[in-house]
Design a protein around this motif. Structure first.
Motif, mmCIF file in Angstrom:
data_model
loop_
_atom_site.group_PDB
_atom_site.id
_atom_site.type_symbol
_atom_site.label_atom_id
_atom_site.label_comp_id
_atom_site.label_asym_id
_atom_site.label_seq_id
_atom_site.Cartn_x
_atom_site.Cartn_y
_atom_site.Cartn_z
ATOM 1 N N MET A 1 11.366 -7.351 -33.656
ATOM 2 C CA MET A 1 11.155 -8.793 -33.532
ATOM 3 C C MET A 1 10.211 -9.270 -34.622
ATOM 4 O O MET A 1 9.211 -8.614 -34.921
ATOM 5 C CB MET A 1 10.581 -9.131 -32.154
ATOM 6 N N ASP A 2 10.523 -10.438 -35.189
ATOM 7 C CA ASP A 2 9.682 -11.037 -36.225
ATOM 8 C C ASP A 2 8.591 -11.857 -35.531
ATOM 9 O O ASP A 2 8.781 -13.022 -35.191
ATOM 10 C CB ASP A 2 10.522 -11.927 -37.138
ATOM 11 N N ILE A 3 7.426 -11.228 -35.301
ATOM 12 C CA ILE A 3 6.337 -11.876 -34.575
ATOM 13 C C ILE A 3 5.853 -13.120 -35.307
ATOM 14 O O ILE A 3 5.597 -14.167 -34.691
ATOM 15 C CB ILE A 3 5.169 -10.897 -34.364
ATOM 16 N N ARG A 4 5.751 -13.028 -36.623
ATOM 17 C CA ARG A 4 5.275 -14.183 -37.382
ATOM 18 C C ARG A 4 6.170 -15.395 -37.161
ATOM 19 O O ARG A 4 5.682 -16.519 -36.954
ATOM 20 C CB ARG A 4 5.230 -13.852 -38.879
ATOM 21 N N ALA A 5 7.467 -15.177 -37.196
ATOM 22 C CA ALA A 5 8.404 -16.289 -37.022
ATOM 23 C C ALA A 5 8.312 -16.875 -35.627
ATOM 24 O O ALA A 5 8.368 -18.111 -35.446
ATOM 25 C CB ALA A 5 9.829 -15.808 -37.293
ATOM 26 N N VAL A 6 8.139 -16.026 -34.623
ATOM 27 C CA VAL A 6 8.036 -16.512 -33.250
ATOM 28 C C VAL A 6 6.781 -17.344 -33.059
ATOM 29 O O VAL A 6 6.817 -18.449 -32.512
ATOM 30 C CB VAL A 6 8.050 -15.338 -32.258
ATOM 31 N N VAL A 7 5.644 -16.839 -33.532
ATOM 32 C CA VAL A 7 4.377 -17.551 -33.348
ATOM 33 C C VAL A 7 4.365 -18.864 -34.121
ATOM 34 O O VAL A 7 3.809 -19.866 -33.660
ATOM 35 C CB VAL A 7 3.197 -16.657 -33.770
ATOM 36 N N SER A 8 4.998 -18.890 -35.283
ATOM 37 C CA SER A 8 5.024 -20.129 -36.074
ATOM 38 C C SER A 8 5.738 -21.263 -35.344
ATOM 39 O O SER A 8 5.544 -22.435 -35.678
ATOM 40 C CB SER A 8 5.690 -19.874 -37.435
ATOM 41 N N GLY A 9 6.516 -20.918 -34.335
ATOM 42 C CA GLY A 9 7.204 -21.943 -33.568
ATOM 43 C C GLY A 9 6.436 -22.426 -32.358
ATOM 44 O O GLY A 9 6.898 -23.330 -31.645
ATOM 45 N N PHE A 10 5.249 -21.873 -32.107
ATOM 46 C CA PHE A 10 4.440 -22.324 -30.982
ATOM 47 C C PHE A 10 3.918 -23.747 -31.230
ATOM 48 O O PHE A 10 3.675 -24.149 -32.385
ATOM 49 C CB PHE A 10 3.246 -21.397 -30.759
ATOM 50 N N ARG A 11 3.706 -24.466 -30.160
ATOM 51 C CA ARG A 11 3.222 -25.849 -30.260
ATOM 52 C C ARG A 11 1.782 -25.871 -30.774
ATOM 53 O O ARG A 11 0.919 -25.114 -30.325
ATOM 54 C CB ARG A 11 3.283 -26.504 -28.886
ATOM 55 N N ASN A 12 1.514 -26.741 -31.741
ATOM 56 C CA ASN A 12 0.172 -26.968 -32.298
ATOM 57 C C ASN A 12 -0.444 -25.696 -32.893
ATOM 58 O O ASN A 12 -1.661 -25.511 -32.864
ATOM 59 C CB ASN A 12 -0.785 -27.528 -31.228
ATOM 60 N N VAL A 13 0.394 -24.822 -33.435
ATOM 61 C CA VAL A 13 -0.132 -23.588 -34.004
ATOM 62 C C VAL A 13 -0.709 -23.841 -35.384
ATOM 63 O O VAL A 13 -0.240 -24.723 -36.126
ATOM 64 C CB VAL A 13 0.972 -22.514 -34.069
ATOM 65 N N GLU A 14 -1.755 -23.105 -35.714
ATOM 66 C CA GLU A 14 -2.406 -23.203 -37.023
ATOM 67 C C GLU A 14 -3.024 -21.852 -37.355
ATOM 68 O O GLU A 14 -3.280 -21.049 -36.450
ATOM 69 C CB GLU A 14 -3.486 -24.296 -37.011
ATOM 70 N N PRO A 15 -3.269 -21.575 -38.628
ATOM 71 C CA PRO A 15 -3.908 -20.300 -38.981
ATOM 72 C C PRO A 15 -5.308 -20.203 -38.374
ATOM 73 O O PRO A 15 -6.036 -21.193 -38.307
ATOM 74 C CB PRO A 15 -3.964 -20.342 -40.509
ATOM 75 N N LEU A 16 -5.655 -19.016 -37.942
ATOM 76 C CA LEU A 16 -6.999 -18.772 -37.435
ATOM 77 C C LEU A 16 -7.886 -18.377 -38.606
ATOM 78 O O LEU A 16 -7.589 -17.399 -39.299
ATOM 79 C CB LEU A 16 -6.977 -17.657 -36.393
ATOM 80 N N PRO A 17 -8.946 -19.123 -38.876
ATOM 81 C CA PRO A 17 -9.801 -18.810 -40.024
ATOM 82 C C PRO A 17 -10.359 -17.394 -39.956
ATOM 83 O O PRO A 17 -10.839 -16.951 -38.912
ATOM 84 C CB PRO A 17 -10.938 -19.843 -39.904
ATOM 85 N N GLY A 18 -10.247 -16.668 -41.040
ATOM 86 C CA GLY A 18 -10.812 -15.324 -41.103
ATOM 87 C C GLY A 18 -9.763 -14.261 -41.290
ATOM 88 O O GLY A 18 -9.315 -14.000 -42.418
ATOM 89 N N PRO A 19 -9.311 -13.638 -40.238
ATOM 90 C CA PRO A 19 -8.385 -12.505 -40.383
ATOM 91 C C PRO A 19 -7.001 -12.932 -40.857
ATOM 92 O O PRO A 19 -6.553 -14.055 -40.580
ATOM 93 C CB PRO A 19 -8.324 -11.925 -38.963
ATOM 94 N N ALA A 20 -6.325 -12.038 -41.554
ATOM 95 C CA ALA A 20 -4.953 -12.308 -41.983
ATOM 96 C C ALA A 20 -4.008 -12.201 -40.797
ATOM 97 O O ALA A 20 -4.279 -11.501 -39.820
ATOM 98 C CB ALA A 20 -4.556 -11.301 -43.065
ATOM 99 N N ASP A 21 -2.889 -12.920 -40.881
ATOM 100 C CA ASP A 21 -1.865 -12.885 -39.836
ATOM 101 C C ASP A 21 -2.473 -13.122 -38.458
ATOM 102 O O ASP A 21 -2.290 -12.352 -37.508
ATOM 103 C CB ASP A 21 -1.134 -11.537 -39.848
#
Length: 325
Positions: A1-21
């Motif tokens: 499963m492509d976790i990045r693609a799934v999470v990018s579809g969550f409502r109001n999602v944004e990068p968390l400052p600091g750690p990658a991915d």
């Protein structure tokens, strides 16, 4: 499963400052989620907070979980911990806990294919876990701890069973069941006046104590060959019980009763400087270890041999404590 693609579809999602991915999303006011890709990129390590989100703590938790994921779940796929966590901001969390998909069930409705790829991680306290929780106990413990409250106080691990001849209350478990320390303290107080009543409690290290009322409180360490019953005052009993669930050495002074000090506390005074409590033989007539002042008024067994001789109940509990009566 492509976790990045799934999470990018969550409502109001944004990068968390600091750690990658790593990401943050908030589907509603006061409800915050944060997640990070596992080190091998195969799982989502996720936490949540309700009206208590702290970004610094979330980042520290996820970074620690990513680095120590194998340690957290080694031998404990349902509920595990890794120590050595230093929580920021002066918080007292000292471990990161991990919760497996069979326990948390996240996304089982909206995206069931994602559920097996999600592990929840939360800041926690070492005194809250035994490390030997069954799946059923892990589910109960997960619900009890309310780990989405970043401001919560420790809730020490505790199993208990009891019978009270005065209140007619009793636990309905076949063995000791999970419960909260306040319930233990309540039932210990209620022993007074209930001839033959007992409370049996177990801490996270698997140590067990049994308390009975026979005109006074009597306590003995359970399931050990050298456990000796002793009379104990009500206030000392409550302090003793609390100290066996968690060690908080600060606040104890040299004038305190020895019973106030956890055994593991490095500042605990030597027993030779303390008055000895009333003691009775480790195994009374016929190896039955009676604590009663008169024969036949209830017994507190000592050691595995005494327990086997009397056919005492026990066994492993199933989930949280149930009360009958």
């Amino acid at each position: 499963m492509d976790i990045r693609a799934v999470v990018s579809g969550f409502r109001n999602v944004e990068p968390l400052p600091g750690p990658a991915d790593a990401w943050h999303w908030s589907p509603a006011p006061g409800i915050d989620f944060a997640g990070a890709l596992s080190a091998d990129g195969r799982r989502l390590l996720q936490l949540s907070a309700r009206n208590s989100y702290d970004q610094e703590l979330a980042v520290a938790t996820l970074e620690f979980a990513r680095e120590h994921e194998e340690d957290i779940f080694a031998g404990h796929p349902h509920l595990g911990t890794a120590g050595g966590f230093a929580a920021p901001g002066g918080r007292r969390f000292d471990v990161v806990a991990g919760v497996g998909p069979q326990v948390h069930g996240f996304y089982r409705v909206e995206n069931p294919d994602l559920t097996p790829h999600v592990r929840l991680t939360f800041p926690a306290h070492s005194c809250e876990f035994s490390g030997d929780e069954t799946l059923e106990e892990a589910v109960s413990r997960y619900r009890m701890l309310k780990m989405n409250n970043f401001d919560r106080e420790p809730l020490p691990f505790l199993k208990m069973r009891y019978t009270n001849t005065r209140t007619r209350g009793r636990s309905g478990n076949p063995g000791r069941g999970l419960t909260e320390p306040k319930r233990l303290l309540e039932e210990l107080r209620l022993l007074e006046g209930g001839e033959g009543s007992f409370v049996e409690f177990e801490n996270r290290h698997g140590k067990v104590w049994r308390v009975e009322w026979h005109g006074a409180w009597f306590i003995a360490e359970w399931e050990t060959p050298d456990g000796r019953p002793r009379e104990i005052g009500g206030d000392d009993l409550l302090l003793f019980a609390q100290s066996r669930l968690t060690c908080r050495c600060s606040g104890h002074g040299p004038g305190d009763s020895l019973l106030h000090w956890p055994e593991s506390c490095p500042r605990r005074p030597s027993p030779r400087h303390q008055p000895l409590a009333t003691t009775y033989g480790p195994c009374g007539p016929n190896g039955r270890g009676s604590l009663a002042h008169q024969p036949g008024k209830g017994e507190l067994e000592h050691g595995r041999a005494c327990r086997r001789a009397q056919g005492a109940g026990g066994g492993d509990p199933a989930g949280s404590l149930r009360a009958d009566g």
